[in-house]
Every structure is written in structure tokens, then in C-alpha cells.
Design a protein around this motif. Structure first.
Motif, PDB file in Angstrom:
ATOM      1  N   GLN A 286      38.169  35.030  46.242  1.00  0.00           N
ATOM      2  CA  GLN A 286      37.703  35.864  47.258  1.00  0.00           C
ATOM      3  C   GLN A 286      36.737  36.543  46.695  1.00  0.00           C
ATOM      4  O   GLN A 286      35.670  37.446  46.496  1.00  0.00           O
ATOM      5  CB  GLN A 286      38.501  36.406  48.542  1.00  0.00           C
ATOM      6  N   LEU A 287      37.330  36.884  45.538  1.00  0.00           N
ATOM      7  CA  LEU A 287      36.427  38.297  44.095  1.00  0.00           C
ATOM      8  C   LEU A 287      35.125  37.441  43.638  1.00  0.00           C
ATOM      9  O   LEU A 287      34.449  37.446  43.505  1.00  0.00           O
ATOM     10  CB  LEU A 287      37.542  38.406  43.464  1.00  0.00           C
ATOM     11  N   GLN A 288      36.065  36.167  43.124  1.00  0.00           N
ATOM     12  CA  GLN A 288      35.225  35.258  42.528  1.00  0.00           C
ATOM     13  C   GLN A 288      33.672  34.588  42.604  1.00  0.00           C
ATOM     14  O   GLN A 288      33.137  34.405  42.766  1.00  0.00           O
ATOM     15  CB  GLN A 288      35.837  34.021  41.512  1.00  0.00           C
ATOM     16  N   ALA A 289      33.859  34.208  43.736  1.00  0.00           N
ATOM     17  CA  ALA A 289      33.154  32.779  44.993  1.00  0.00           C
ATOM     18  C   ALA A 289      33.353  33.971  45.873  1.00  0.00           C
ATOM     19  O   ALA A 289      33.078  32.403  47.496  1.00  0.00           O
ATOM     20  CB  ALA A 289      33.572  31.564  44.388  1.00  0.00           C
ATOM     21  N   PRO A 290      32.386  34.568  46.811  1.00  0.00           N
ATOM     22  CA  PRO A 290      32.891  35.589  47.927  1.00  0.00           C
ATOM     23  C   PRO A 290      32.042  34.533  48.517  1.00  0.00           C
ATOM     24  O   PRO A 290      32.024  34.671  50.082  1.00  0.00           O
ATOM     25  CB  PRO A 290      32.650  36.803  47.224  1.00  0.00           C
ATOM     26  N   GLU A 291      30.838  33.612  47.755  1.00  0.00           N
ATOM     27  CA  GLU A 291      29.648  33.774  49.141  1.00  0.00           C
ATOM     28  C   GLU A 291      30.340  32.176  50.214  1.00  0.00           C
ATOM     29  O   GLU A 291      29.710  31.983  51.073  1.00  0.00           O
ATOM     30  CB  GLU A 291      28.122  33.530  48.386  1.00  0.00           C
ATOM     31  N   GLU A 292      30.708  31.626  48.986  1.00  0.00           N
ATOM     32  CA  GLU A 292      31.191  30.504  49.692  1.00  0.00           C
ATOM     33  C   GLU A 292      32.675  30.455  50.360  1.00  0.00           C
ATOM     34  O   GLU A 292      32.534  29.897  51.398  1.00  0.00           O
ATOM     35  CB  GLU A 292      31.941  29.155  48.141  1.00  0.00           C
ATOM     36  N   CYS A 293      33.538  31.588  49.892  1.00  0.00           N
ATOM     37  CA  CYS A 293      34.447  31.592  51.084  1.00  0.00           C
ATOM     38  C   CYS A 293      34.112  32.099  52.231  1.00  0.00           C
ATOM     39  O   CYS A 293      33.954  31.736  53.448  1.00  0.00           O
ATOM     40  CB  CYS A 293      35.201  32.724  50.462  1.00  0.00           C
ATOM     41  N   ALA A 294      32.607  32.801  52.258  1.00  0.00           N
ATOM     42  CA  ALA A 294      32.284  33.162  53.739  1.00  0.00           C
ATOM     43  C   ALA A 294      31.726  32.110  54.252  1.00  0.00           C
ATOM     44  O   ALA A 294      31.808  32.954  55.885  1.00  0.00           O
ATOM     45  CB  ALA A 294      31.676  34.306  53.099  1.00  0.00           C
ATOM     46  N   GLN A 295      31.321  31.576  53.840  1.00  0.00           N
ATOM     47  CA  GLN A 295      31.004  29.868  55.025  1.00  0.00           C
ATOM     48  C   GLN A 295      31.815  29.671  55.090  1.00  0.00           C
ATOM     49  O   GLN A 295      31.350  28.874  56.778  1.00  0.00           O
ATOM     50  CB  GLN A 295      30.191  28.843  53.576  1.00  0.00           C
ATOM     51  N   TYR A 296      33.360  29.666  54.691  1.00  0.00           N
ATOM     52  CA  TYR A 296      34.034  29.079  55.951  1.00  0.00           C
ATOM     53  C   TYR A 296      34.551  30.528  56.378  1.00  0.00           C
ATOM     54  O   TYR A 296      35.108  29.912  58.432  1.00  0.00           O
ATOM     55  CB  TYR A 296      35.094  28.077  54.943  1.00  0.00           C
ATOM     56  N   ILE A 297      34.470  31.296  56.281  1.00  0.00           N
ATOM     57  CA  ILE A 297      35.502  32.321  57.137  1.00  0.00           C
ATOM     58  C   ILE A 297      34.660  32.953  58.030  1.00  0.00           C
ATOM     59  O   ILE A 297      34.960  33.018  59.012  1.00  0.00           O
ATOM     60  CB  ILE A 297      35.825  33.783  56.192  1.00  0.00           C
TER      61      ILE A 297
END
Length: 322
Positions: A286-297
Motif C-alpha cells: 500500500q505504500l509502494q503501489a497505492p494507485e494500484e491498491c486503490a483500484q481494487y480497494i
């Protein structure tokens, strides 16, 4: 003194949740008129681990991030009390009671994700969704003697804190960045270290240009148990068919084969179970790739915490004191 390099402009309110030993420190981001997501960080971390992710998901619903006891800016446990994952789980109902929630939405990274799994299995009727970041179960214990060693080290650390007449060793900010990078196995790289450091260091009174780690040194030796496969399966059965999102760092070993059976149970006949892998990211996904995590969350939260669902599932209003 060199300043922390961070970009965090999202509005938040600092909160202090009373506890018998002091308080739990937190930040409530976004909407405070309705029950938020409760976000819990990992071992040796603090709520800063979510700083890059929160601005990308807080339009869905507010997020209350907390520092666990002994971490960040929360109070330490009293002398003579060791840190344990068992006791950390009780933080969840403690927060719920403080704000008058009968239901909780959980997002946890690492230790926070293990806590979320454990609490959801114990009180499934009080949990409406779980977001687990690069974890499901604790990693298997391969060296039982380590538990004994950690107990001895914890006691030694406590004696050091009681007997020490001076502050802990201090370092430059860049040295602390390097230490965090190395200590996390490069999961918190130098360029992102300040998101965590700003809540876990204090200024030296002896050396004005240096800092020291302010978290409780005993948390390094906290006790986490091995959930054996049979128990993990029974715990997963109690959570079965609940909205559950797991995001794994592609370079991380933390969601391994020991999780297969529990994940199979959680996903069985459950259209609301989702598993995604973020290529190239390690444990602090979540710290390294927040944009991709947000796409799912973000869509997961919208789906299960929509305005209609919030009214139906939870009519609680946050205490006016916030």
C-alpha cells in the motif's frame, strides 16, 4: 535539522482514544459524519503506512487510522507487560466501544491484517468487510526457540528502559531512513521512509541535529502465535461469505501456501471475495503501489459501504465530541 519529505495534504482530525494505560493515537481522514473504515498498521510500523493510500480511497468513506500501543504516538503498555497479538486484537472492540459502533469495517496491513482475520472469526456478526494488505495468516513458526529468545530480549529491553539514565542512541534523519529501509528488507525504501518516520522518532535533547526511535523497544519482541491449519480452517469458516479483499505484493512471501485452505474457504460460494496481486511490490504494497491498491480497494468499499448499505447496516452516528 533536515525535515521530513512527505506529501500529505488530505484533511484529517487527530484523535486520542482513552485506554487504561494511556491512550491510542489516531487520525480520522475524510468524512466524520458516518462510521469509517478502521485501518490498522503492521508490526513496528504506524499509521503513516497508509498516508499514500488514504487520499485515493477516502472519497468513498472516512478512514480512521490508529497507532497500536507502543507504536507511533500511542501510549506504551505498562512496565512488566509484554506485547502480544492476542492483546492487540482487543484494541478493535475498544475502539468500537469508544465511538459507539456495533459494526466495524476493517483494513489491516501485516499484523493489522492478522488482527482483522482473528477478530472477524471471533465476532463475525460485528464485521461487515475486511481488507487485508499482503497478509491473511501469520507466517509459520520454524524456530520455536525464538519465542524463548524474544522473551529474554523483551525483559532485557525493559530493564534497559528502567535503568537507563539517558536517552536511546540518536542518529541523523538519513541514517534513520537507511535503518528503516534495511530493517524492512527494503520494503520501505529510502524515498518513502519519511511517511513512517515522522510518527516514530523524537528529537535528541543531547544532539540537536539528531533523532532517536521513540517507539517502545519491547515491540520488537512481541509474541505472535502460529495458527495451525485446522484452527485456521475453523476460523475461516466463521467468516465465510463475508466481503473479503486480499491484496498481495508480488515480491512478498507473506501470503504463502499456508493460506491456501483458509482462502479456499473464504472464497467458496462467495462472490464478494477478491484476491489480487500487485506485480513488483513487496510487503508494504500500500505504500509502494497505492494507485494500484486503490483500484481494487475503492470499488470494494463502494460496493459494500454505499450510502444505501450504510443506512441499512449501520445507523450509528459518530459521537459529537469528534
Amino acid at each position: 535539522m533536515e525535515s521530513f519529505a512527505r506529501n500529505s495534504t488530505l484533511h484529517y482530525k487527530d484523535v486520542k482514544i482513552p485506554a487504561p494505560w494511556g491512550y491510542i493515537s489516531g487520525r480520522w481522514y475524510g468524512n466524520r459524519a458516518e462510521r469509517p473504515i478502521l485501518a490498522i498498521h503492521g508490526w513496528m510500523d504506524n499509521l503513516g503506512t497508509f498516508e499514500r493510500l488514504i487520499p485515493l480511497i477516502s472519497d468513498c468513506v472516512g478512514v480512521l487510522c490508529i497507532d497500536l500501543p507502543g507504536h507511533g504516538r500511542s501510549s506504551r503498555l505498562p512496565s512488566g507487560i509484554c506485547y502480544s497479538v492476542y492483546d492487540y486484537v482487543y484494541i478493535i472492540p475498544m475502539v468500537m466501544k469508544e465511538f459507539g459502533w456495533t459494526t466495524v469495517s476493517l483494513m489491516g496491513h501485516s499484523l493489522g491484517g492478522v488482527m482483522s482475520f482473528m477478530y472477524a472469526s471471533m465476532a463475525p456478526d460485528t464485521v461487515d468487510l475486511i481488507i487485508s494488505l499482503d497478509v491473511l495468516l501469520p507466517r509459520r513458526v520454524t524456530n520455536p526457540s525464538k519465542i524463548t529468545q524474544d522473551i529474554e530480549k523483551c525483559l532485557a529491553e525493559e530493564r534497559r528502559q528502567v535503568d537507563a539514565a539517558q536517552e536511546p542512541p540518536s542518529f541523523t534523519l538519513n541514517q534513520l531512513r537507511v535503518a528503516l529501509d534495511k530493517g524492512s528488507n527494503h520494503s520501505v525504501p529510502l524515498k518513502l521512509a519519511d511517511h513512517m518516520l515522522h510518527r516514530q522518532v523524537a528529537k535528541s535533547q543531547i544532539y540537536p541535529d539528531k533523532l532517536f526511535f521513540s517507539r517502545d523497544g519491547r515491540v520488537k519482541f512481541y509474541h505472535i502465535f502460529d495458527i495451525e491449519p485446522g484452527l485456521a480452517a475453523e476460523m475461516a469458516k466463521r467468516i465465510r461469505r463475508k466481503p473479503y479483499l486480499i491484496i498481495k505484493g508480488g515480491l512478498s512471501p507473506f501470503v504463502g501456501h499456508n493460506c491456501d485452505e483458509a482462502m479456499s474457504i473464504l472464497s467458496q460460494d462467495n462472490p464478494n471475495f477478491h484476491f489480487y496481486e500487485v506485480k513488483g511490490a513487496s510487503h508494504h504494497v500500500q505504500l509502494q503501489a497505492p494507485e494500484e491498491c486503490a483500484q481494487y480497494i475503492a470499488p470494494f468499499i463502494r460496493s459494500h459501504r454505499s450510502a444505501t448499505n450504510r443506512i441499512i447496516r449501520n445507523s450509528e452516528i459518530t459521537k459529537s465530541k469528534l
